[in-house]
Design an enzyme around this catalytic site. Structure first.
Site, mmCIF file in Angstrom:
data_model
loop_
_atom_site.group_PDB
_atom_site.id
_atom_site.type_symbol
_atom_site.label_atom_id
_atom_site.label_comp_id
_atom_site.label_asym_id
_atom_site.label_seq_id
_atom_site.Cartn_x
_atom_site.Cartn_y
_atom_site.Cartn_z
ATOM 1 N N HIS A 136 0.229 -1.481 0.116
ATOM 2 C CA HIS A 136 -0.133 0.088 0.115
ATOM 3 C C HIS A 136 1.249 1.381 0.175
ATOM 4 O O HIS A 136 0.190 2.091 -0.713
ATOM 5 C CB HIS A 136 -0.653 -0.212 1.273
ATOM 6 C CG HIS A 136 -0.293 0.251 2.962
ATOM 7 N ND1 HIS A 136 0.269 -0.404 3.231
ATOM 8 C CD2 HIS A 136 -0.482 1.799 2.515
ATOM 9 C CE1 HIS A 136 0.685 0.591 4.739
ATOM 10 N NE2 HIS A 136 0.533 1.432 4.331
ATOM 11 N N ARG A 241 13.665 14.308 24.541
ATOM 12 C CA ARG A 241 14.016 14.923 25.912
ATOM 13 C C ARG A 241 14.217 12.915 26.992
ATOM 14 O O ARG A 241 12.855 12.239 26.404
ATOM 15 C CB ARG A 241 13.090 15.960 26.154
ATOM 16 C CG ARG A 241 12.918 15.888 28.095
ATOM 17 C CD ARG A 241 14.436 16.920 28.513
ATOM 18 N NE ARG A 241 15.141 16.961 30.238
ATOM 19 C CZ ARG A 241 14.211 17.786 30.148
ATOM 20 N NH1 ARG A 241 13.483 18.435 29.516
ATOM 21 N NH2 ARG A 241 15.235 18.381 31.283
#
Length: 521
Positions: A136, A241
């Site tokens: 796809h 982070r």
């Protein structure tokens, strides 16, 4: 989903224009730029309204009726959020408005190539006698290019500074050889091939969880807030982070939970098998028309695809096929593919003719609607040393003498639950920065995160299903499954009893043992 033109201006490519506001069930009021609205208002994009997001899960989870359309809008929105957050935090990266819009368009169009019932169609194509591989993702790139050409959007894209080839790369991500490119981090926003942390997953985890009624516990807003583009070992990548590491684990755990609870639910997988079998039987009998005069290989000739002896015949690449495509080959032509949606289910049910293949396809789909499903026999743990073929051979060799049970009456499924990278821990491929060193990224050790992390990141199982409705044959399949596992030193399978809603000891054989387009089910 309701759309209205908002009063806020949209800065794209140094032109101030109004965006359009959509009221989304997951993200609330979202504003998309005019170019994206132009793409949305095309038949090729509107097709996504008629493709169920979670395929046959809708037959098991009655609220899971959402479609690829709203998911694509959500990914477009999240892609814009993430790239703008990085743009505002790191002006030194020189992310342009053209870059922002390109990422948004890629997010919007990344699923254009999905077929009926989403990922299930890919499984059907793999099992069909199709000569070329298909995915796809590749179809999405083909459909995007077709959408632009047939709707005369080339000039408009050029006016916005948008490059079609770049959009196609942004839609599907890039390989390791291209990661040293300037702004390579942009190619990790929609489809992150390195870690799997991308906005496509953020949206579908939340959207599928919402519609399936499954609580998903991760905070994508914090991931947007704490993402930075950092050059690590010569490669630009999106880093997170350090304090968001547990948030990432929650995200990947959400994926595993959705697969275990819904996508790989045993009844869902049984219905998947029934739909695939029906599509295989109907393959050469349900046709879609493409562009006039097109010559393609592997399509069904107008004579029905059989020679005088009745054997199946595929057209050669030089045959003019009257632009009638068998189901497995509709994706060869985006004009035909535009019309291939979930209603193929009802096209089969309404098909005329008495050919045994189409009659069998209709019977299977009618059984789905009547809840007369293939029967789940049992499951066992997958082991690396035992392949699917080896286990099936052992089961067939263990069928009791005198049993009428045949290979075509059985289906062996391999289901897997993981965090998205097979046996690997995707968090190990993510790089983290700290508050004091925002431009230095590193991997985090397990002991820095938690002593309670998973020790394995993949579980695989074999499931056996029985495709007919005779209790004696079901019992024979159960015994053969147990004996095969014992012979192969596998874990003893957990097995189910004969379903109470089915008649006991049926003697009339109604199995799907008829040859399937010459290849068998």
């Amino acid at each position: 989903m309701e759309g209205v033109y908002g009063s806020s201006t949209w800065p794209s490519c140094n032109v101030e224009v109004e965006g359009k506001v959509f009221n989304d069930a997951v993200h609330g009021a979202i504003t998309l730029p005019p170019l994206c609205v132009r793409i949305i208002d095309t038949p090729q994009f509107q097709r996504l309204r008629f493709l169920k997001m979670v395929g046959s899960c809708y037959f098991v989870f009655p609220a899971a009726a959402h479609n690829r359309f709203e998911h694509s809008l959500g990914v477009c929105h999240l892609a814009g959020q993430l790239v703008r957050a990085i743009q505002s935090r790191q002006p030194e990266l020189k992310i342009t408005n053209e870059d922002v819009l390109s990422v948004e368009v890629a997010g919007l169009c990344h699923d254009l190539g999905h077929g009926p019932f989403s990922h299930l169609w890919e499984e059907f194509v793999k099992k069909s006698p199709r000569e070329k591989e298909w995915s796809h993702e590749e179809a999405s790139k083909m459909m995007f290019e077709y959408l632009v050409n047939v709707n005369n959007l080339n000039e408009e894209l050029e006016n916005y500074g948008i490059d079609i080839q770049n959009i196609k790369k942004l839609m599907c991500g890039i390989g390791s050889k291209q990661r040293q490119e300037e702004k390579a981090f942009l190619y990790e926003i929609v489809a992150n091939k390195r870690t799997g942390v991308d906005v496509d997953k953020w949206d579908y985890f939340l959207r599928d969880g919402h519609n399936l009624g499954i609580k998903v516990n991760f905070d994508y807003n914090r991931l947007v807030k704490f993402s930075r583009a950092i050059k690590v070992d010569g490669e630009w990548q999106i880093c997170v982070r350090d304090k968001e590491c547990n948030n990432l684990y929650n995200m990947f755990h959400a994926r595993e939970r959705l697969h275990r609870t819904a996508y790989q639910h045993r009844v869902v997988k049984v219905i998947d098998s029934m739909l695939i079998d029906a599509f295989l039987y109907a393959d050469e009998h349900i046709k879609y028309r493409g562009k006039d005069g097109l010559k393609v290989g592997g399509c069904v000739p107008d004579d029905g695809g059989r020679d005088q002896s009745g054997s199946r015949r595929l057209a050669h690449t030089w045959d003019v096929c009257g632009t009638q495509y068998a189901l497995r080959n509709v994706c060869n032509d985006m004009s035909a593919y535009t019309n291939l949606v979930d209603n193929v289910f009802h096209r089969i049910l309404l098909a005329e003719g008495e050919h045994p293949d189409i009659r069998k396809a209709k019977e299977i789909l009618e059984n789905v609607l009547k809840r007369k499903l293939y029967v789940y026999v049992g499951q066992t743990q997958h082991t690396e040393k035992i392949s699917e073929d080896k286990l099936m051979d052992a089961i067939l060799n263990s069928i009791p003498t005198g049993s009428s049970l045949k290979k075509n009456d059985l289906g062996l499924q391999v289901v897997k639950f993981d965090y998205g990278l097979g046996k690997e821990n995707p968090v190990e491929y993510t790089r983290f920065y700290s508050k004091n060193f925002p431009n230095d990224a590193r991997a985090m050790r397990e002991e820095e995160i938690s002593s309670m992390l998973p020790q394995r990141f993949q579980e695989r199982r074999f499931r056996l299903i029985y495709k007919s409705y005779q209790e004696k044959e079901f019992n024979d399949a159960e015994k053969a499954f147990k004996d095969a596992c014992q012979k192969l030193n596998m874990q003893e399978p957990s097995v189910d009893s004969w379903p109470s809603h089915l008649p006991h000891m049926m003697h009339h054989h109604t199995s799907g043992s008829v040859a399937l387009n010459g290849i068998g089910v």
